[in-house]
Design a protein around this motif. Structure first.
Motif, mmCIF file in Angstrom:
data_model
loop_
_atom_site.group_PDB
_atom_site.id
_atom_site.type_symbol
_atom_site.label_atom_id
_atom_site.label_comp_id
_atom_site.label_asym_id
_atom_site.label_seq_id
_atom_site.Cartn_x
_atom_site.Cartn_y
_atom_site.Cartn_z
ATOM 1 N N LYS A 1 0.825 -1.207 0.000
ATOM 2 C CA LYS A 1 0.000 0.000 0.000
ATOM 3 C C LYS A 1 0.862 1.261 0.000
ATOM 4 O O LYS A 1 0.555 2.242 -0.676
ATOM 5 C CB LYS A 1 -0.926 -0.005 1.218
ATOM 6 C CG LYS A 1 -2.028 -1.049 1.175
ATOM 7 C CD LYS A 1 -2.921 -0.934 2.399
ATOM 8 C CE LYS A 1 -4.040 -1.965 2.354
ATOM 9 N NZ LYS A 1 -4.906 -1.877 3.564
ATOM 10 N N ARG A 2 1.944 1.221 0.793
ATOM 11 C CA ARG A 2 2.833 2.380 0.865
ATOM 12 C C ARG A 2 3.478 2.650 -0.496
ATOM 13 O O ARG A 2 3.547 3.809 -0.942
ATOM 14 C CB ARG A 2 3.906 2.137 1.925
ATOM 15 C CG ARG A 2 4.840 3.329 2.109
ATOM 16 C CD ARG A 2 5.669 3.227 3.369
ATOM 17 N NE ARG A 2 6.534 2.056 3.390
ATOM 18 C CZ ARG A 2 6.388 1.033 4.219
ATOM 19 N NH1 ARG A 2 5.407 1.002 5.109
ATOM 20 N NH2 ARG A 2 7.227 0.002 4.185
ATOM 21 N N GLU A 3 3.917 1.589 -1.167
ATOM 22 C CA GLU A 3 4.544 1.758 -2.478
ATOM 23 C C GLU A 3 3.539 2.315 -3.488
ATOM 24 O O GLU A 3 3.878 3.199 -4.287
ATOM 25 C CB GLU A 3 5.100 0.417 -2.961
ATOM 26 C CG GLU A 3 5.815 0.494 -4.302
ATOM 27 C CD GLU A 3 6.396 -0.836 -4.731
ATOM 28 O OE1 GLU A 3 6.630 -1.009 -5.940
ATOM 29 O OE2 GLU A 3 6.627 -1.700 -3.855
ATOM 30 N N TRP A 4 2.311 1.811 -3.441
ATOM 31 C CA TRP A 4 1.276 2.317 -4.362
ATOM 32 C C TRP A 4 1.029 3.807 -4.131
ATOM 33 O O TRP A 4 0.953 4.593 -5.081
ATOM 34 C CB TRP A 4 -0.024 1.535 -4.143
ATOM 35 C CG TRP A 4 -1.145 1.978 -5.039
ATOM 36 C CD1 TRP A 4 -1.437 1.527 -6.285
ATOM 37 C CD2 TRP A 4 -2.115 2.989 -4.745
ATOM 38 N NE1 TRP A 4 -2.534 2.173 -6.796
ATOM 39 C CE2 TRP A 4 -2.973 3.079 -5.876
ATOM 40 C CE3 TRP A 4 -2.357 3.811 -3.659
ATOM 41 C CZ2 TRP A 4 -4.035 3.978 -5.930
ATOM 42 C CZ3 TRP A 4 -3.415 4.716 -3.712
ATOM 43 C CH2 TRP A 4 -4.241 4.786 -4.829
ATOM 44 N N ALA A 5 0.915 4.212 -2.853
ATOM 45 C CA ALA A 5 0.649 5.614 -2.535
ATOM 46 C C ALA A 5 1.810 6.505 -2.965
ATOM 47 O O ALA A 5 1.600 7.599 -3.505
ATOM 48 C CB ALA A 5 0.392 5.762 -1.040
ATOM 49 N N LEU A 6 3.038 6.028 -2.772
ATOM 50 C CA LEU A 6 4.196 6.833 -3.152
ATOM 51 C C LEU A 6 4.275 7.010 -4.665
ATOM 52 O O LEU A 6 4.607 8.096 -5.159
ATOM 53 C CB LEU A 6 5.485 6.170 -2.636
ATOM 54 C CG LEU A 6 5.708 6.203 -1.116
ATOM 55 C CD1 LEU A 6 6.880 5.314 -0.729
ATOM 56 C CD2 LEU A 6 5.940 7.629 -0.627
ATOM 57 N N ARG A 7 3.968 5.960 -5.409
ATOM 58 C CA ARG A 7 4.040 6.045 -6.870
ATOM 59 C C ARG A 7 2.931 6.928 -7.445
ATOM 60 O O ARG A 7 3.135 7.575 -8.485
ATOM 61 C CB ARG A 7 3.958 4.647 -7.489
ATOM 62 C CG ARG A 7 5.171 3.783 -7.218
ATOM 63 C CD ARG A 7 5.152 2.501 -8.031
ATOM 64 N NE ARG A 7 6.259 1.636 -7.701
ATOM 65 C CZ ARG A 7 7.506 1.807 -8.155
ATOM 66 N NH1 ARG A 7 7.752 2.810 -8.982
ATOM 67 N NH2 ARG A 7 8.467 0.975 -7.792
ATOM 68 N N LYS A 8 1.788 6.966 -6.792
ATOM 69 C CA LYS A 8 0.644 7.710 -7.316
ATOM 70 C C LYS A 8 0.647 9.187 -6.895
ATOM 71 O O LYS A 8 -0.156 9.962 -7.411
ATOM 72 C CB LYS A 8 -0.662 7.055 -6.836
ATOM 73 C CG LYS A 8 -0.927 5.669 -7.418
ATOM 74 C CD LYS A 8 -1.203 5.747 -8.913
ATOM 75 C CE LYS A 8 -1.546 4.375 -9.473
ATOM 76 N NZ LYS A 8 -1.851 4.436 -10.925
ATOM 77 N N THR A 9 1.533 9.572 -5.994
ATOM 78 C CA THR A 9 1.502 10.937 -5.466
ATOM 79 C C THR A 9 2.552 11.808 -6.152
ATOM 80 O O THR A 9 3.755 11.533 -6.041
ATOM 81 C CB THR A 9 1.769 10.936 -3.948
ATOM 82 O OG1 THR A 9 0.800 10.098 -3.304
ATOM 83 C CG2 THR A 9 1.673 12.346 -3.384
ATOM 84 N N PRO A 10 2.148 12.870 -6.854
ATOM 85 C CA PRO A 10 3.122 13.808 -7.430
ATOM 86 C C PRO A 10 3.962 14.442 -6.336
ATOM 87 O O PRO A 10 3.495 14.654 -5.219
ATOM 88 C CB PRO A 10 2.244 14.841 -8.141
ATOM 89 C CG PRO A 10 0.917 14.164 -8.337
ATOM 90 C CD PRO A 10 0.761 13.233 -7.178
ATOM 91 N N VAL A 11 5.205 14.760 -6.637
ATOM 92 C CA VAL A 11 6.122 15.250 -5.614
ATOM 93 C C VAL A 11 5.647 16.571 -5.002
ATOM 94 O O VAL A 11 5.892 16.846 -3.825
ATOM 95 C CB VAL A 11 7.550 15.386 -6.187
ATOM 96 C CG1 VAL A 11 7.633 16.507 -7.218
ATOM 97 C CG2 VAL A 11 8.552 15.586 -5.069
ATOM 98 N N GLU A 12 4.917 17.402 -5.774
ATOM 99 C CA GLU A 12 4.462 18.685 -5.235
ATOM 100 C C GLU A 12 3.378 18.531 -4.173
ATOM 101 O O GLU A 12 3.096 19.467 -3.421
ATOM 102 C CB GLU A 12 3.950 19.614 -6.349
ATOM 103 C CG GLU A 12 2.744 19.109 -7.106
ATOM 104 C CD GLU A 12 3.132 18.341 -8.356
ATOM 105 O OE1 GLU A 12 2.283 18.213 -9.257
ATOM 106 O OE2 GLU A 12 4.298 17.874 -8.436
#
Length: 423
Positions: free
Chosen positions: A173-184
């Motif tokens: 879940k953490r990996e999915w959230a990190l990949r889907k979240t733009p850095v800004e």
């Protein structure tokens, strides 16, 4: 081995708009916006109002469009929002081991070592806050404060799927959230910094978590380094149990109209000084200096501009509203110039120190015990019967210069004469 750190971020959904809905159940499915001082700009929107108006858009430009789409506008009711925030935070504090109030509508909680299913605890917090206050919240749970902030963001973005609660302890879940979240959208990054990060090939939260922390520190700052480490699962930010006393206290307001004469400006400065002094006493501090400033409007090219400030050394450290008001209004008299149309005044209390923890001149005057007793009674009466029930004689009960709030709701929880009536 010590157990992994666990944090939760509990954030109120569309807080200002939700406060208005608590006492207006007829607006449960109606889009709502809240306006800034003098009903100037849009500063808060319910989720269903976002398609119709941008944050910060001037209200006079959006008024017809909002009416056309059935969006209801409210003036800022800061007394109501502050009281509802205190109720929400007090309730959350009763359900978690430790809590840090981060802003008026969100707080971090320490859940390290809490037994049981943390997702179920998050749902319990959400349900109880909604039932007891009427305010909906989202709950994000993770091993660091930055990841908890990200989990809360995911909970809000996908509320139907998550039920408003997300736990990123699961690596997938953490990996999915990190990949889907733009850095800004990462806490503490923002659009300006994200442009520099994108040049380095860092486009998502995952990219930032995999970046070399030492290089980030060299090119940007230790804050960016800690953010990257936190996204990678290393806790760098501790929970602040108690908020440090403010080093400065400011009360600043735009007038409801342009003021040309000294008398109404003096009333406004006296009112602002009284509010600042109340905040001063609330944190147990005394004040050694104050600064008073006034200015005209700055956007009208056809008006003469004037802005000036004065710094006042007080005879001794004090929290006495009467002494502070006298010093502020005397300084104002020196600042005022006839012929200008003033739009704003500000009172800033400086050189704050805890009561009894200052080094004074042995032969200088000091605040009397009688003054302290008077201020204590003043605060007790105003806490019980409403702000400015007792006030300096310089402050009128109804002021023509007061901030325009033509669309303000009632003070449902802070004034006896405006209690919610159920028919």
């Amino acid at each position: 081995m010590p157990s992994e750190r666990v944090f939760a971020l509990i954030d109120c959904n569309s807080f200002y708009a939700s406060c208005e809905r608590v006492f207006r159940p007829d607006l449960a499915n109606t889009p709502i916006v809240v306006l800034s001082n003098n009903d100037g700009c849009i500063i808060a929107r319910s989720y269903d109002a976002k398609p119709y108006v941008k944050m910060g858009e001037p209200y006079f430009q959006a008024r017809e469009r909002l009416q056309r789409h059935g969006v209801v506008a409210f003036s800022s009711n800061y007394g109501l929002y502050g009281d509802m925030s205190e109720r929400v935070m007090t309730l959350i504090e009763s359900m978690v081991p430790a809590c840090e109030v981060y802003s008026i509508d969100e707080c971090f909680a320490e859940l390290t070592g809490v037994p049981g299913d943390l997702l179920e605890l998050g749902r319990h917090i959400r349900t109880k806050v909604l039932r007891c206050t009427g305010i909906p919240v989202g709950v994000g749970i993770a091993s660091t404060k930055t990841l908890a902030k990200l989990a809360n963001h995911v909970a809000k973005q996908h509320q139907e799927r998550t039920g408003g609660v997300v736990d990123l302890a699961d690596p997938l879940k953490r990996e999915w959230a990190l990949r889907k979240t733009p850095v800004e959208e990462v806490w503490g990054i923002g659009k300006r910094l994200s442009r520099h990060l994108r040049v380095l090939g860092i486009h998502t939260a995952m990219d930032l978590s995999l970046a070399e922390p030492r290089l980030l520190r060299q090119q940007f700052s230790v804050v960016v380094e800690k953010t990257a480490r936190e996204l990678a699962g290393l806790s760098c930010l501790e929970l602040d149990d108690a908020q440090a006393p403010k080093q400065e206290i400011c009360c600043s307001r735009m007038f409801g109209m342009r003021l040309e004469h000294l008398a109404p400006i003096r009333e406004a400065v006296a009112s602002y000084t009284g509010r600042a002094a109340q905040k001063l006493r609330a944190q147990g501090s005394w004040c050694k200096r104050l600064r008073v400033s006034i200015r005209t409007g700055i956007f009208n090219p056809h008006e003469q501009h004037h802005a000036q400030a004065a710094l006042v050394e007080l005879p001794y450290p004090t929290n006495d509203t009467l002494l502070l008001t006298r010093a502020a209004t005397q300084a104002l008299t020196r600042l005022y110039r006839p012929g200008f149309r003033y739009s704003k005044a500000e009172v800033l209390l400086l050189d704050l120190c805890p009561a009894g923890q200052f080094s004074g001149d042995l032969f200088a005057p000091a605040q009397s015990a009688r003054s302290e007793q008077l201020m204590a009674v003043l605060d007790q009466v105003n806490a019980r019967y409403g702000r400015e029930t007792l006030r300096s004689a310089s402050v009128p009960q109804v002021a023509d210069w007061a901030m325009r709030r033509e669309l303000m709701s009632q003070a449902y929880t802070t004034r006896m004469d405006q209690l919610w009536r159920v028919r």
